[in-house]
Design an enzyme around this catalytic site. Structure first.
Site, PDB file in Angstrom:
ATOM      1  CG  HIS A 149      -0.505   0.168   2.519  1.00 37.05           C
ATOM      2  ND1 HIS A 149      -0.742   1.313   3.245  1.00 37.05           N
ATOM      3  CD2 HIS A 149       0.208  -0.646   3.328  1.00 37.05           C
ATOM      4  CE1 HIS A 149      -0.206   1.182   4.459  1.00 37.05           C
ATOM      5  NE2 HIS A 149       0.370  -0.005   4.528  1.00 37.05           N
ATOM      6  CB  CYS A 151       2.367   3.497  11.840  1.00 35.64           C
ATOM      7  SG  CYS A 151       2.404   2.923  10.150  1.00 35.64           S
TER       8      CYS A 151
HETATM    9  N1  PLP Z   1       7.796  -0.271   7.873  1.00 34.37           N
HETATM   10  C1  PLP Z   1       7.732   1.023   7.530  1.00 34.37           C
HETATM   11  C2  PLP Z   1       9.001   1.784   7.309  1.00 34.37           C
HETATM   12  C3  PLP Z   1       6.496   1.656   7.386  1.00 34.37           C
HETATM   13  O1  PLP Z   1       6.442   2.938   7.048  1.00 34.37           O
HETATM   14  C4  PLP Z   1       5.322   0.900   7.618  1.00 34.37           C
HETATM   15  C5  PLP Z   1       3.989   1.544   7.541  1.00 34.37           C
HETATM   16  O2  PLP Z   1       3.844   2.728   7.735  1.00 34.37           O
HETATM   17  C6  PLP Z   1       5.441  -0.446   7.950  1.00 34.37           C
HETATM   18  C7  PLP Z   1       6.701  -1.002   8.070  1.00 34.37           C
HETATM   19  C8  PLP Z   1       4.242  -1.314   8.183  1.00 34.37           C
HETATM   20  O3  PLP Z   1       3.691  -1.713   6.962  1.00 34.37           O
HETATM   21  P1  PLP Z   1       2.172  -2.234   6.901  1.00 34.37           P
HETATM   22  O4  PLP Z   1       1.308  -1.034   7.073  1.00 34.37           O
HETATM   23  O5  PLP Z   1       2.040  -2.862   5.553  1.00 34.37           O
HETATM   24  O6  PLP Z   1       2.010  -3.226   8.001  1.00 34.37           O
END
Ligand code: PLP
Length: 378
Positions: free
Chosen positions: A203, A320
């Protein structure tokens, strides 16, 4: 609507939507041997090839997961457990201070539960780049095989990390390398070849949410953490998310490195509008789509809401962790004073961003600051 939050999620590309619709229309379980099953399998394998081509990896080394979070968790838990069985036990776990929470939280939990595993944090410079000398020192200090986790590019500042140098350093010591390339892949040229594990997420490049991959180099130890039907060559059980994977593959096929044009124009205009703006990591190589900055004296919450009222979508810290009212651990690790970190905003461009988005963001920021100044003067 100016959507400037591609590092949180990039809108679904038409190519991905079409591939998902095609896969959904097939139905069928890719493990079934009948025609419908084989058609679903073909979707999964076509996507695997496309993602491998984008990441400079071999298709057979790709393990599909539910996203970047699961890919990081699988590499950490599965790598540490797998190494015990392979006779290459990992006793030291090094994670950079600016890793995504999915690395930091899993590493902390793993170090609590895995007997004899020591967790250490690699510091970063004030520009948000992993301190290679510090890592060299940490590797020399102790004994035992290491697992080092350093991301290819940071999700908040966009700072690109010297993965080739870190891989070279690890060659001198016994160790495995996990590279979280969730933000780098599809935005800058990236090759998985120097790492043992590489995490990806659909995504962030215009594919669907809830699907990602872990690239596992030949010889890297990996125990499955999800057991069951033995899918994904036994590395990750569970019927594959065929439509999601097809959408991921389609996004990988059309992903091309992003130009820095919009980001650079945004920052130039921002400086004119806000001469005392602080731009984080601006002297180092950054993702071409990311600008992380602080508008002094305006809290990030106030700014995000004010811009949202004007229809301009940006984020504070990383999406996140939004909702958590605490300064970003990335800026903290860079030594940014808390008062400035609390004003940090992130603008991130993507495949459908335009010059008008830049204009709208600058105009909204200028109006916000004019209101703040007039209130202060009253
Ligand atoms: N790693 C990084 C550097 C990210 O920016 C993110 C999401 O923001 C993730 C891992 C996690 O990915 P996912 O949303 O597909 O779990």
């Amino acid at each position: 609507m100016p959507y400037l939050d591609h590092n949180a999620t990039s809108p679904l590309r038409a190519e991905s939507r079409a591939a998902m619709e095609r896969a959904l229309a097939i139905g069928g379980n890719p493990s079934s041997v009948h025609g419908q099953g084989r058609a679903a399998r073909a979707e999964v394998e076509e996507a695997r090839e496309a993602i491998a081509a984008l990441a400079g990896a071999r298709a057979e080394n790709i393990v599909f997961t539910s996203g970047g979070t699961e890919a990081n968790a699988l590499a950490l838990w599965g790598g540490v457990q797998g190494a015990v069985e392979a006779g290459t036990r990992i006793t030291r776990l090094f994670v950079s201070a600016i890793e995504h929470d999915s690395v930091l939280a899993n590493a902390a939990a793993l170090a609590e539960r895995a007997p004899g595993l020591r967790l250490e944090v690699i510091p970063v410079t004030s520009d948000g780049v992993v301190d290679l000398d510090a890592l060299r020192g940490l590797l020399r200090e102790g004994k035992g095989r290491a697992l080092v986790a350093v991301m290819a590019a940071n999700n908040e500042t966009g700072a690109v990390q010297s993965i080739a140098d870190i891989a070279a350093l690890l060659k001198e010591h016994e160790g495995y390398l996990l590279v979280d390339a969730v933000q780098a892949m599809g935005k800058i040229p990236f090759s998985a070849s120097s790492a043992d594990f590489v995490s990806l997420s659909a995504h962030k490049i215009g594919g669907p949410q809830g699907v990602g991959a872990l690239i596992v180099k030949e010889g890297a130890p990996l125990n499955a953490t999800l057991l069951g039907g033995g899918q994904e060559r036994g590395h990750r059980a569970g019927t594959e998310n065929v439509a999601g994977i097809a959408g991921f593959g389609a996004a990988a096929k059309v992903a091309t490195p992003l130009p820095a044009t919009l980001r650079d124009r945004f920052e130039a205009d921002l400086r004119l509008a806000v001469p005392n703006v602080v731009i984080f990591g601006e002297t180092v190589a950054r993702l071409p789509n990311t600008s992380n900055f602080a508008l002094p004296a305006v809290s990030a919450e106030t700014a995000v809401m004010a811009l949202d009222l004007d229809g301009v979508m940006v984020s504070f810290g990383s999406a996140c962790s939004s909702g958590k009212v605490r300064p970003s651990h990335v800026l903290q690790a860079m030594g940014v004073p808390e008062a400035i970190a609390r004003s940090a905003l992130r603008v991130s461009f993507g495949w459908n961003s335009t010059d008008q988005d830049v204009d709208a963001a600058i105009s909204s920021i200028s109006q916000l600051l004019a209101r703040v100044r007039s209130r202060a003067a009253a």
